[in-house]
Design a protein around this motif. Structure first.
Motif, PDB file in Angstrom:
ATOM      1  N   MET A   1      -2.262 -15.770  -8.721  1.00 28.31           N
ATOM      2  CA  MET A   1      -2.108 -14.431  -9.449  1.00 28.31           C
ATOM      3  C   MET A   1      -2.241 -13.207  -8.278  1.00 28.31           C
ATOM      4  N   SER A   2      -1.370 -12.357  -8.266  1.00 27.88           N
ATOM      5  CA  SER A   2      -1.708 -11.199  -7.312  1.00 27.88           C
ATOM      6  C   SER A   2      -2.779 -10.316  -7.486  1.00 27.88           C
ATOM      7  N   ASP A   3      -3.214  -9.839  -6.377  1.00 33.75           N
ATOM      8  CA  ASP A   3      -4.484  -9.020  -6.545  1.00 33.75           C
ATOM      9  C   ASP A   3      -4.089  -7.476  -6.637  1.00 33.75           C
ATOM     10  N   THR A   4      -2.737  -7.286  -7.070  1.00 34.13           N
ATOM     11  CA  THR A   4      -2.242  -6.114  -7.319  1.00 34.13           C
ATOM     12  C   THR A   4      -2.591  -5.288  -8.545  1.00 34.13           C
ATOM     13  N   PRO A   5      -3.173  -4.162  -8.627  1.00 36.76           N
ATOM     14  CA  PRO A   5      -3.989  -3.666  -9.891  1.00 36.76           C
ATOM     15  C   PRO A   5      -2.686  -3.352 -10.831  1.00 36.76           C
ATOM     16  N   ARG A   6      -2.646  -3.556 -12.161  1.00 37.64           N
ATOM     17  CA  ARG A   6      -1.800  -3.525 -12.998  1.00 37.64           C
ATOM     18  C   ARG A   6      -1.750  -2.297 -13.884  1.00 37.64           C
ATOM     19  N   HIS A   7      -2.825  -1.683 -13.940  1.00 36.41           N
ATOM     20  CA  HIS A   7      -2.948  -0.486 -14.943  1.00 36.41           C
ATOM     21  C   HIS A   7      -3.058   0.788 -14.131  1.00 36.41           C
ATOM     22  N   LEU A   8      -2.346   1.752 -14.667  1.00 35.45           N
ATOM     23  CA  LEU A   8      -2.422   3.175 -14.011  1.00 35.45           C
ATOM     24  C   LEU A   8      -3.754   3.795 -13.766  1.00 35.45           C
ATOM     25  N   GLU A   9      -4.576   3.521 -14.780  1.00 32.72           N
ATOM     26  CA  GLU A   9      -6.011   3.962 -14.739  1.00 32.72           C
ATOM     27  C   GLU A   9      -6.785   3.306 -13.460  1.00 32.72           C
ATOM     28  N   THR A  10      -6.333   2.005 -13.151  1.00 36.14           N
ATOM     29  CA  THR A  10      -6.926   1.363 -11.954  1.00 36.14           C
ATOM     30  C   THR A  10      -6.320   1.821 -10.403  1.00 36.14           C
ATOM     31  N   ILE A  11      -4.867   2.076 -10.458  1.00 41.49           N
ATOM     32  CA  ILE A  11      -4.322   2.564  -9.572  1.00 41.49           C
ATOM     33  C   ILE A  11      -4.639   3.965  -9.243  1.00 41.49           C
ATOM     34  N   ALA A  12      -5.031   4.806 -10.337  1.00 45.97           N
ATOM     35  CA  ALA A  12      -5.225   6.062  -9.898  1.00 45.97           C
ATOM     36  C   ALA A  12      -6.728   6.055  -8.839  1.00 45.97           C
ATOM     37  N   VAL A  13      -7.388   5.051  -9.377  1.00 44.36           N
ATOM     38  CA  VAL A  13      -8.838   5.008  -8.315  1.00 44.36           C
ATOM     39  C   VAL A  13      -8.556   4.017  -7.177  1.00 44.36           C
ATOM     40  N   THR A  14      -7.710   3.263  -7.256  1.00 42.43           N
ATOM     41  CA  THR A  14      -7.592   2.274  -5.792  1.00 42.43           C
ATOM     42  C   THR A  14      -6.551   2.951  -4.798  1.00 42.43           C
ATOM     43  N   ALA A  15      -5.353   3.362  -5.272  1.00 42.36           N
ATOM     44  CA  ALA A  15      -4.312   3.439  -4.492  1.00 42.36           C
ATOM     45  C   ALA A  15      -4.629   4.864  -3.248  1.00 42.36           C
ATOM     46  N   GLY A  16      -4.066   4.455  -2.024  1.00 42.91           N
ATOM     47  CA  GLY A  16      -4.253   5.553  -1.183  1.00 42.91           C
ATOM     48  C   GLY A  16      -5.894   5.756  -0.378  1.00 42.91           C
ATOM     49  N   ARG A  17      -6.586   4.380  -0.322  1.00 40.81           N
ATOM     50  CA  ARG A  17      -7.804   4.299   0.097  1.00 40.81           C
ATOM     51  C   ARG A  17      -7.525   3.875   1.743  1.00 40.81           C
ATOM     52  N   PRO A  18      -8.501   3.980   2.438  1.00 42.12           N
ATOM     53  CA  PRO A  18      -8.467   3.343   3.658  1.00 42.12           C
ATOM     54  C   PRO A  18      -9.001   1.750   3.412  1.00 42.12           C
ATOM     55  N   PRO A  19      -8.607   0.799   4.417  1.00 38.54           N
ATOM     56  CA  PRO A  19      -8.711  -0.690   4.137  1.00 38.54           C
ATOM     57  C   PRO A  19     -10.407  -0.908   3.668  1.00 38.54           C
ATOM     58  N   HIS A  20     -10.471  -1.885   2.966  1.00 42.23           N
ATOM     59  CA  HIS A  20     -12.056  -2.215   2.630  1.00 42.23           C
ATOM     60  C   HIS A  20     -12.648  -3.072   4.097  1.00 42.23           C
ATOM     61  N   GLU A  21     -13.102  -2.190   4.899  1.00 39.73           N
ATOM     62  CA  GLU A  21     -13.731  -2.959   6.104  1.00 39.73           C
ATOM     63  C   GLU A  21     -15.291  -2.287   6.129  1.00 39.73           C
ATOM     64  N   SER A  22     -16.225  -2.951   6.971  1.00 35.00           N
ATOM     65  CA  SER A  22     -17.418  -2.656   6.925  1.00 35.00           C
ATOM     66  C   SER A  22     -17.475  -1.356   7.805  1.00 35.00           C
ATOM     67  N   GLY A  23     -18.162  -0.374   7.182  1.00 36.49           N
ATOM     68  CA  GLY A  23     -18.291   0.794   8.133  1.00 36.49           C
ATOM     69  C   GLY A  23     -17.390   1.709   7.874  1.00 36.49           C
ATOM     70  N   ALA A  24     -16.099   1.521   7.106  1.00 31.24           N
ATOM     71  CA  ALA A  24     -15.136   2.555   6.838  1.00 31.24           C
ATOM     72  C   ALA A  24     -15.532   3.718   5.709  1.00 31.24           C
ATOM     73  N   PRO A  25     -15.061   4.708   5.783  1.00 27.20           N
ATOM     74  CA  PRO A  25     -15.499   5.506   4.297  1.00 27.20           C
ATOM     75  C   PRO A  25     -14.524   5.101   3.336  1.00 27.20           C
TER      76      PRO A  25
END
Ligand SMILES: *Cc1c(COP(=O)(O)O)cnc(C)c1O
Length: 352
Positions: free
Chosen positions: A1-25
């Motif tokens: 299963m791909s980990d790409t979010p499927r619902h627009l409500e989720t994309i609105a929250v997750t897209a356009g973020r810096p990578p999830h890395e320790s110390g990153a904003p």
């Protein structure tokens, strides 16, 4: 299963973020810069800024295309109309956003465009005007008449006639309507309205899934320079994160108001296209409508729309508004306040 979010409500929250890395904003910071050290991807800030990129990734993901952000909705409209060849015909709804119409009318006067106005709800009439046109300009629902176009039918007819189609999706937002999926070549937004959502930003965007068109529009932005400020891009993306929940509340308020206003004495007509956050009521005349606008206490008398706060306006107070809009029409942009407070204020303003 791909980990790409499927619902627009989720994309609105997750897209356009810096990578999830320790110390990153969590959020892409605002980059105030005019130039970047040579040798990297970015050199001069009229061509790119990380604050735009984050917003463009998110809005592009929601609309299903490549997003190019602009200084305003009108700058985005202008960038698309500049793609029309000199003297080319534009088929446009007679109740399109008044300043888009003004831009076309001024262009028609100078010979830049030929303008063909149509009733966008009358699909056969629109189809009959497509021959030889360069572009079909759709806005649905229209501002402020709230007519709804049959977008799949009209984009299909446009394509068959070799005509590019554009949808101004400001009123619906990608949560309620995704024009690229419905066959449009381009989407335009005044993100000033629902997307930013807090009445504190002016910003526009174009979205397209056609890579060549995207490149031409991006080239136009760099050359003509109608770029968004990094702070505006940051605020717009911050607003976009909560678009789904704001929209849900505001649309439910709008639906309920449509019901509660239906039988109120003095209200001749209630217009609501069954979705979205904008409705219109028609009163007997300008005097009756102005009286309501003056008497509200919670609602704000103001132009613009799509903010968390409810606003209202008699549209014909603008001399540029179409003469086919009734003098007594008040456009209501419904916010996220409690429905009982909104309804009570309107009913007292409509009362004796
Ligand atoms: C406001 C608006 C525009 C223009 O956008 P700005 O951000 O004000 O330049 C275009 N289309 C529609 C439908 C609008 O409501």
């Amino acid at each position: 299963m791909s980990d790409t979010p499927r619902h627009l409500e989720t994309i609105a929250v997750t897209a356009g973020r810096p990578p999830h890395e320790s110390g990153a904003p969590f959020n892409e910071p605002v980059t105030f810069a005019s130039a970047f050290v040579a040798g990297g991807e970015l050199e001069y800030a009229r061509y790119g800024n990380p604050s735009w990129t984050a917003l463009e990734e998110a809005l592009g993901a929601l609309e299903g295309g490549e997003c190019i952000s602009f200084a305003s909705g009108m700058a985005a409209v202008s960038a698309i109309l500049e793609q029309v060849p000199h003297g080319g015909a534009v088929v446009v709804a007679r109740h399109t956003y008044q300043h888009a119409l003004l831009m076309l009318d001024e262009g028609a006067t100078s010979g830049r465009f030929e303008v063909r106005r149509v009733d966008i709800a009358d699909a056969p009439a629109v189809e009959a005007t497509l021959t030889g046109a360069a572009i079909l300009w759709l806005e649905s629902p229209t501002n402020p008449a709230l007519e709804v176009a049959d977008i799949p039918r009209l984009t299909t007819a446009a394509r068959a006639a070799g005509v590019r189609s554009v949808v101004d999706n400001t009123f619906a937002s990608p949560l309620l309507q995704r024009p690229l999926e419905l066959g449009a070549d381009l989407v335009v937004h005044s993100a000033t309205k629902l997307i930013a959502g807090h009445s504190d930003v002016v910003l526009g965007a174009v979205v397209t899934a056609d890579a060549e068109l995207a490149e031409r529009i991006r080239h136009h932005r760099g050359l003509h320079g109608a770029i968004p400020g990094p702070m505006e891009a940051f605020l717009t993306l911050r607003g976009l994160r909560t678009l789904p929940v704001r929209l849900e509340r505001a649309a439910s308020n709008a639906r309920e108001l449509t019901r509660r206003l239906a039988d109120v004495p003095g209200v001749v007509e209630v217009r609501y296209p069954r979705f979205g956050t904008v409705l219109a009521i028609v009163l007997a005349d300008a005097v009756a409508a102005d009286r309501v606008v003056e008497r509200v206490r919670l609602w704000v008398a103001a132009t613009s729309l799509g903010g968390v706060e409810s606003t209202l306006e008699r549209r014909r107070r603008w001399p540029t508004e179409a003469p086919t809009i009734p003098e007594g029409l008040i456009r209501l942009s419904v916010g996220i306040e409690h429905i009982d407070d909104l309804a009570a204020d309107l009913l007292q303003a409509l009362g004796e």
